[in-house]
Design a protein around this motif. Structure first.
Motif, PDB file in Angstrom:
ATOM      1  N   GLU A   1      -7.883   3.942  -5.839  1.00 45.38           N
ATOM      2  CA  GLU A   1      -7.340   5.287  -6.045  1.00 45.38           C
ATOM      3  C   GLU A   1      -7.327   6.078  -4.745  1.00 45.38           C
ATOM      4  OE1 GLU A   1      -7.750   7.417  -9.892  1.00 45.38           O
ATOM      5  OE2 GLU A   1      -9.559   6.195 -10.080  1.00 45.38           O
ATOM      6  N   GLU A   2      -8.355   5.858  -3.931  1.00 45.56           N
ATOM      7  CA  GLU A   2      -8.402   6.533  -2.635  1.00 45.56           C
ATOM      8  C   GLU A   2      -7.267   6.065  -1.727  1.00 45.56           C
ATOM      9  OE1 GLU A   2     -11.295   6.876   1.291  1.00 45.56           O
ATOM     10  OE2 GLU A   2     -12.161   6.257  -0.623  1.00 45.56           O
ATOM     11  N   LEU A   3      -7.005   4.750  -1.737  1.00 41.93           N
ATOM     12  CA  LEU A   3      -5.895   4.218  -0.941  1.00 41.93           C
ATOM     13  C   LEU A   3      -4.571   4.813  -1.384  1.00 41.93           C
ATOM     14  CD1 LEU A   3      -6.670   0.393  -0.596  1.00 41.93           C
ATOM     15  CD2 LEU A   3      -6.636   2.082   1.231  1.00 41.93           C
TER      16      LEU A   3
ATOM     17  N   VAL B   1      -0.302  -0.373  -1.555  1.00 42.91           N
ATOM     18  CA  VAL B   1      -0.066  -1.668  -2.198  1.00 42.91           C
ATOM     19  C   VAL B   1      -0.154  -2.796  -1.177  1.00 42.91           C
ATOM     20  CG1 VAL B   1       1.666  -3.083  -3.384  1.00 42.91           C
ATOM     21  CG2 VAL B   1       1.282  -0.726  -4.110  1.00 42.91           C
ATOM     22  N   VAL B   2       0.357  -2.560   0.025  1.00 45.23           N
ATOM     23  CA  VAL B   2       0.287  -3.581   1.076  1.00 45.23           C
ATOM     24  C   VAL B   2      -1.144  -3.747   1.579  1.00 45.23           C
ATOM     25  CG1 VAL B   2       1.028  -4.191   3.409  1.00 45.23           C
ATOM     26  CG2 VAL B   2       2.680  -3.255   1.788  1.00 45.23           C
TER      27      VAL B   2
ATOM     28  N   VAL C   1     -10.415  -4.834  -4.290  1.00 46.00           N
ATOM     29  CA  VAL C   1      -9.367  -3.813  -4.350  1.00 46.00           C
ATOM     30  C   VAL C   1      -8.030  -4.454  -4.696  1.00 46.00           C
ATOM     31  CG1 VAL C   1      -8.111  -2.046  -3.049  1.00 46.00           C
ATOM     32  CG2 VAL C   1     -10.578  -2.294  -2.759  1.00 46.00           C
ATOM     33  N   ARG C   2      -7.753  -5.646  -4.141  1.00 46.63           N
ATOM     34  CA  ARG C   2      -6.476  -6.293  -4.449  1.00 46.63           C
ATOM     35  C   ARG C   2      -6.406  -6.744  -5.908  1.00 46.63           C
ATOM     36  NH1 ARG C   2      -8.056  -9.912  -0.267  1.00 46.63           N
ATOM     37  NH2 ARG C   2      -9.405 -11.581  -1.019  1.00 46.63           N
ATOM     38  N   THR C   3      -7.566  -6.865  -6.557  1.00 47.02           N
ATOM     39  CA  THR C   3      -7.583  -7.192  -7.978  1.00 47.02           C
ATOM     40  C   THR C   3      -7.324  -5.961  -8.827  1.00 47.02           C
ATOM     41  OG1 THR C   3      -9.234  -8.928  -7.562  1.00 47.02           O
ATOM     42  CG2 THR C   3      -8.983  -8.182  -9.830  1.00 47.02           C
ATOM     43  N   VAL C   4      -7.917  -4.842  -8.433  1.00 47.86           N
ATOM     44  CA  VAL C   4      -7.892  -3.641  -9.266  1.00 47.86           C
ATOM     45  C   VAL C   4      -6.656  -2.782  -9.036  1.00 47.86           C
ATOM     46  CG1 VAL C   4      -9.174  -1.545  -9.858  1.00 47.86           C
ATOM     47  CG2 VAL C   4     -10.407  -3.627  -9.303  1.00 47.86           C
ATOM     48  N   LEU C   5      -6.133  -2.772  -7.813  1.00 47.57           N
ATOM     49  CA  LEU C   5      -5.038  -1.841  -7.525  1.00 47.57           C
ATOM     50  C   LEU C   5      -3.794  -2.116  -8.346  1.00 47.57           C
ATOM     51  CD1 LEU C   5      -4.072  -0.024  -4.414  1.00 47.57           C
ATOM     52  CD2 LEU C   5      -2.269  -1.403  -5.446  1.00 47.57           C
ATOM     53  N   ASN C   6      -3.496  -3.387  -8.615  1.00 54.22           N
ATOM     54  CA  ASN C   6      -2.262  -3.697  -9.333  1.00 54.22           C
ATOM     55  C   ASN C   6      -2.242  -3.109 -10.743  1.00 54.22           C
ATOM     56  OD1 ASN C   6      -1.348  -5.196  -7.061  1.00 54.22           O
ATOM     57  ND2 ASN C   6      -2.575  -6.928  -7.741  1.00 54.22           N
ATOM     58  N   PRO C   7      -3.255  -3.355 -11.584  1.00 52.66           N
ATOM     59  CA  PRO C   7      -3.249  -2.697 -12.885  1.00 52.66           C
ATOM     60  C   PRO C   7      -3.384  -1.182 -12.789  1.00 52.66           C
ATOM     61  CG  PRO C   7      -5.284  -3.929 -12.567  1.00 52.66           C
ATOM     62  CD  PRO C   7      -4.357  -4.331 -11.470  1.00 52.66           C
ATOM     63  N   LEU C   8      -4.101  -0.715 -11.761  1.00 43.60           N
ATOM     64  CA  LEU C   8      -4.250   0.726 -11.585  1.00 43.60           C
ATOM     65  C   LEU C   8      -2.907   1.364 -11.249  1.00 43.60           C
ATOM     66  CD1 LEU C   8      -6.478   2.872 -11.633  1.00 43.60           C
ATOM     67  CD2 LEU C   8      -6.687   2.599  -9.158  1.00 43.60           C
ATOM     68  N   ALA C   9      -2.110   0.684 -10.419  1.00 43.03           N
ATOM     69  CA  ALA C   9      -0.774   1.192 -10.100  1.00 43.03           C
ATOM     70  C   ALA C   9       0.080   1.295 -11.355  1.00 43.03           C
ATOM     71  CB  ALA C   9      -0.111   0.287  -9.071  1.00 43.03           C
ATOM     72  N   GLY C  10      -0.039   0.326 -12.240  1.00 41.45           N
ATOM     73  CA  GLY C  10       0.681   0.396 -13.503  1.00 41.45           C
ATOM     74  C   GLY C  10       0.200   1.534 -14.370  1.00 41.45           C
ATOM     75  N   ALA C  11      -1.117   1.719 -14.438  1.00 41.94           N
ATOM     76  CA  ALA C  11      -1.682   2.789 -15.257  1.00 41.94           C
ATOM     77  C   ALA C  11      -1.297   4.165 -14.725  1.00 41.94           C
ATOM     78  CB  ALA C  11      -3.203   2.658 -15.307  1.00 41.94           C
TER      79      ALA C  11
ATOM     80  N   VAL D   1       9.307   0.477  -6.552  1.00 40.51           N
ATOM     81  CA  VAL D   1       8.446   0.703  -5.385  1.00 40.51           C
ATOM     82  C   VAL D   1       7.314  -0.316  -5.370  1.00 40.51           C
ATOM     83  CG1 VAL D   1       6.827   2.309  -4.305  1.00 40.51           C
ATOM     84  CG2 VAL D   1       8.997   3.150  -5.239  1.00 40.51           C
ATOM     85  N   PHE D   2       6.642  -0.471  -6.504  1.00 37.45           N
ATOM     86  CA  PHE D   2       5.530  -1.413  -6.556  1.00 37.45           C
ATOM     87  C   PHE D   2       5.996  -2.830  -6.273  1.00 37.45           C
ATOM     88  CE2 PHE D   2       2.972  -4.571  -8.756  1.00 37.45           C
ATOM     89  CZ  PHE D   2       1.718  -4.299  -8.241  1.00 37.45           C
ATOM     90  N   THR D   3       7.083  -3.252  -6.903  1.00 33.37           N
ATOM     91  CA  THR D   3       7.554  -4.622  -6.753  1.00 33.37           C
ATOM     92  C   THR D   3       7.930  -4.929  -5.309  1.00 33.37           C
ATOM     93  OG1 THR D   3       8.383  -4.641  -9.033  1.00 33.37           O
ATOM     94  CG2 THR D   3       9.251  -6.316  -7.536  1.00 33.37           C
ATOM     95  N   LEU D   4       8.670  -4.017  -4.682  1.00 38.64           N
ATOM     96  CA  LEU D   4       9.087  -4.229  -3.288  1.00 38.64           C
ATOM     97  C   LEU D   4       7.880  -4.411  -2.381  1.00 38.64           C
ATOM     98  CD1 LEU D   4      11.107  -4.229  -0.918  1.00 38.64           C
ATOM     99  CD2 LEU D   4      10.927  -1.726  -0.900  1.00 38.64           C
ATOM    100  N   TRP D   5       6.908  -3.513  -2.491  1.00 41.64           N
ATOM    101  CA  TRP D   5       5.800  -3.532  -1.542  1.00 41.64           C
ATOM    102  C   TRP D   5       4.740  -4.559  -1.879  1.00 41.64           C
ATOM    103  CZ3 TRP D   5       6.701  -1.709   2.989  1.00 41.64           C
ATOM    104  CH2 TRP D   5       7.688  -0.731   3.132  1.00 41.64           C
ATOM    105  N   GLN D   6       4.612  -4.910  -3.152  1.00 39.77           N
ATOM    106  CA  GLN D   6       3.670  -5.988  -3.457  1.00 39.77           C
ATOM    107  C   GLN D   6       4.217  -7.331  -2.977  1.00 39.77           C
ATOM    108  OE1 GLN D   6       3.327  -8.766  -5.465  1.00 39.77           O
ATOM    109  NE2 GLN D   6       4.846  -8.682  -7.100  1.00 39.77           N
ATOM    110  N   VAL D   7       5.541  -7.486  -2.998  1.00 43.99           N
ATOM    111  CA  VAL D   7       6.142  -8.709  -2.462  1.00 43.99           C
ATOM    112  C   VAL D   7       5.940  -8.785  -0.951  1.00 43.99           C
ATOM    113  CG1 VAL D   7       8.335  -9.891  -2.022  1.00 43.99           C
ATOM    114  CG2 VAL D   7       7.833  -9.014  -4.313  1.00 43.99           C
ATOM    115  N   ILE D   8       6.179  -7.674  -0.266  1.00 46.38           N
ATOM    116  CA  ILE D   8       5.983  -7.652   1.191  1.00 46.38           C
ATOM    117  C   ILE D   8       4.521  -7.927   1.536  1.00 46.38           C
ATOM    118  CG2 ILE D   8       5.996  -6.173   3.235  1.00 46.38           C
ATOM    119  CD1 ILE D   8       8.486  -4.806   2.057  1.00 46.38           C
ATOM    120  N   GLY D   9       3.612  -7.214   0.874  1.00 44.95           N
ATOM    121  CA  GLY D   9       2.190  -7.411   1.139  1.00 44.95           C
ATOM    122  C   GLY D   9       1.726  -8.808   0.782  1.00 44.95           C
ATOM    123  N   GLY D  10       2.217  -9.324  -0.337  1.00 45.50           N
ATOM    124  CA  GLY D  10       1.829 -10.664  -0.762  1.00 45.50           C
ATOM    125  C   GLY D  10       2.292 -11.737   0.201  1.00 45.50           C
ATOM    126  N   LEU D  11       3.504 -11.602   0.716  1.00 47.83           N
ATOM    127  CA  LEU D  11       4.023 -12.575   1.673  1.00 47.83           C
ATOM    128  C   LEU D  11       3.233 -12.553   2.976  1.00 47.83           C
ATOM    129  CD1 LEU D  11       7.891 -12.136   1.170  1.00 47.83           C
ATOM    130  CD2 LEU D  11       6.497 -14.091   0.483  1.00 47.83           C
TER     131      LEU D  11
END
Length: 221
Positions: free
Chosen positions: A116-118, A128-129, A137-147, A154-164
């Protein structure tokens, strides 16, 4: 046959990258990436060390417990990490905070506070990146972003970039080191330990900053 499979399952140490790779190979990488980034129960899995070790074990001539194919490892890591993050996001939209509230794991709640701080400090894209590189944090942020109703695009674009960047960077980092250092397999355990320490450094620094803030607030009150 069933007894043999059970014995293998019993022998696998899910906290040890080498053990996971020996037992399951590239398929294990995909499963771990998915669980660590998409399911709250996967917060303890060794994502960073698994990716780095997998890269090392792709180098020809490295005498590890198993030899892996670099294209297979990259594909498994990317697919698992991207699908996991997107799954975590959709789980969050369907009740992520309720799932988190039911968990008694202290690390998960600390990770949620950091996530949440990030999000508040850096905005959706950067958070997200950056979360990809911080264990828990990488486990919790994804469901938190959805909540928190972060927009899907926005989430999909940046999670793909960060994941790659995260998966490919760590795998190729391990591969590059293994290719440039002769007999790197002799130093496999110390190298993996170093990766684990580096991956935990952001959490340690944040905990130190949090203690300093609490001490400062206590002194001023």
């Amino acid at each position: 046959m069933a007894a043999a499979q059970f014995a293998v399952a019993q022998a696998v140490n899910v906290l040890d990258a080498g053990s996971l790779l020996s037992a399951f190979g590239a398929f294990g990488i995909a499963v771990v990436m998915f669980a660590e980034t998409g399911l709250l129960v996967g917060f303890f899995l060794p994502g960073d060390s698994l990716l780095f070790t997998a890269g090392l074990l792709c180098v020809p001539g490295v005498h590890g417990s198993v030899h892996l194919s670099l294209p297979q490892v990259l594909a498994a890591a990317v697919v698992g990490a991207l699908l996991g993050a997107q799954t975590g996001y959709w789980l969050g939209r369907r009740g992520g905070r309720a799932l988190l509230a039911r968990s008694r794991a202290k690390k998960l709640h600390e990770g949620a506070a950091r996530a949440e701080e990030l999000l508040a400090r850096y905005g959706h894209a950067k958070a997200v990146v950056l979360a990809r590189f911080v264990p828990v944090v990488r486990t919790v942020l994804n469901p938190l972003a959805g909540a928190l109703d972060v927009p899907v695009r926005v989430f999909t674009l940046w999670q793909v970039i960060g994941g790659l960047v995260w998966t490919i960077g760590l795998v190729l980092g391990g591969y590059a080191l293994g290719s440039s250092v002769p007999n790197v397999d002799r130093y496999l355990l110390p190298l993996v330990a170093l990766v684990v320490v580096l991956s935990l450094t952001p959490i340690a620094l944040e905990a130190r900053r949090a203690r300093a803030r609490r001490a400062s607030e206590g002194a001023s009150s």
